[in-house]
Design a protein around this motif. Structure first.
Motif, PDB file in Angstrom:
ATOM      1  N   MET A   1       0.924  -1.316  -0.094  1.00 13.27           N
ATOM      2  CA  MET A   1      -0.024   0.016   0.031  1.00 13.27           C
ATOM      3  C   MET A   1       0.728   1.129  -0.078  1.00 13.27           C
ATOM      4  SD  MET A   1      -2.952   1.329   2.763  1.00 13.27           S
ATOM      5  CE  MET A   1      -3.788  -0.231   2.729  1.00 13.27           C
ATOM      6  N   THR A   2       0.401   2.195  -0.903  1.00 12.22           N
ATOM      7  CA  THR A   2       1.394   3.521  -1.027  1.00 12.22           C
ATOM      8  C   THR A   2       0.776   4.401   0.067  1.00 12.22           C
ATOM      9  OG1 THR A   2       1.560   3.114  -3.243  1.00 12.22           O
ATOM     10  CG2 THR A   2       1.875   5.327  -2.698  1.00 12.22           C
ATOM     11  N   ALA A   3       1.877   4.921   0.756  1.00 11.51           N
ATOM     12  CA  ALA A   3       1.415   6.146   1.821  1.00 11.51           C
ATOM     13  C   ALA A   3       1.599   7.403   1.011  1.00 11.51           C
ATOM     14  CB  ALA A   3       2.376   5.874   3.177  1.00 11.51           C
ATOM     15  N   TYR A   4       0.610   8.079   1.074  1.00  6.37           N
ATOM     16  CA  TYR A   4       0.609   9.407   0.562  1.00  6.37           C
ATOM     17  C   TYR A   4       0.902  10.527   1.474  1.00  6.37           C
ATOM     18  CZ  TYR A   4      -1.593   7.194  -3.410  1.00  6.37           C
ATOM     19  OH  TYR A   4      -1.905   6.399  -4.298  1.00  6.37           O
ATOM     20  N   GLN A  27      -6.186   5.805   5.854  1.00  7.95           N
ATOM     21  CA  GLN A  27      -5.146   4.991   6.641  1.00  7.95           C
ATOM     22  C   GLN A  27      -3.970   5.115   5.727  1.00  7.95           C
ATOM     23  OE1 GLN A  27      -5.587   2.259   9.060  1.00  7.95           O
ATOM     24  NE2 GLN A  27      -7.924   2.785   9.221  1.00  7.95           N
ATOM     25  N   ASP A  28      -3.981   5.335   4.309  1.00  5.71           N
ATOM     26  CA  ASP A  28      -2.673   5.751   3.720  1.00  5.71           C
ATOM     27  C   ASP A  28      -2.249   7.046   3.545  1.00  5.71           C
ATOM     28  OD1 ASP A  28      -5.011   6.148   2.269  1.00  5.71           O
ATOM     29  OD2 ASP A  28      -3.964   4.957   0.392  1.00  5.71           O
ATOM     30  N   TRP A  29      -3.052   7.997   4.319  1.00  7.76           N
ATOM     31  CA  TRP A  29      -2.712   9.191   4.243  1.00  7.76           C
ATOM     32  C   TRP A  29      -1.796   9.763   5.489  1.00  7.76           C
ATOM     33  CZ3 TRP A  29      -7.423  12.477   2.264  1.00  7.76           C
ATOM     34  CH2 TRP A  29      -8.098  11.620   0.934  1.00  7.76           C
ATOM     35  N   GLN A  30      -0.544  10.438   5.146  1.00 12.03           N
ATOM     36  CA  GLN A  30       0.180  10.936   6.375  1.00 12.03           C
ATOM     37  C   GLN A  30      -0.023  12.282   6.223  1.00 12.03           C
ATOM     38  OE1 GLN A  30       3.995   9.206   6.057  1.00 12.03           O
ATOM     39  NE2 GLN A  30       3.382   7.219   6.539  1.00 12.03           N
TER      40      GLN A  30
END
Length: 155
Positions: A1-4, A27-30
């Motif tokens: 999963m790619t974190a953005y 979940q994948d957004w920082q």
């Protein structure tokens, strides 16, 4: 999963907290937040962001100027402008000068904002993939040209 990586800039702390809450289930957004545009630009010189949301009216740098400077640092980041006052001149400047991807008024609709950021992330991903594929085609074309030159009879 790619974190953005999502950058949010607003001089009002309660707006930053509300936006952070809006994105907490992604979940994948920082998310990184800044109250000063100068600090956000300094951070953007050392970290890539996939999307940027900024207030339009801030004391140190306005949102359009901020997005314009960010565009020169990170041209692929999806840029979203928030404003408390709808103004056609501001909207035109956001689009023409800062290449804003979307424009939202305060208060914003959480679902629409999440969808806009998601769309911006998808478009950015497609653009990057297209750029990589185009480079691959150019590289392959150079290889073919080289092979043709090597196989061509000498005169």
């Amino acid at each position: 999963m790619t974190a953005y990586n999502i950058l949010i800039v607003d001089d009002e702390e309660h707006i930053l907290k509300a936006l952070t809450r809006t994105f907490r289930h992604q979940q994948d957004w920082q998310v990184e937040t800044f109250t000063r545009a100068e600090d956000a630009l300094r951070r953007a010189r050392s970290r890539l962001f996939d999307a940027v949301i900024t207030d339009c009216v801030m004391p140190d740098i306005d949102g359009i100027q901020f997005l314009s400077e960010l565009k020169s640092l990170q041209p692929d980041a999806a840029r979203i402008l928030l404003t408390g006052v709808v103004n056609v001149d501001t909207l035109m400047a956001a689009i023409n000068e800062a290449s804003a991807f979307r424009f939202f008024t305060k208060p914003w609709d959480d679902a629409q904002l999440i969808e806009a950021v998601s769309e911006g992330l998808r478009i950015k991903q497609i653009l990057l993939e297209n750029r990589m594929l185009a480079q691959k085609v150019r590289d392959q074309q150079q290889e073919l040209d080289l092979l043709r030159r090597q196989r061509a009879p000498a005169h």
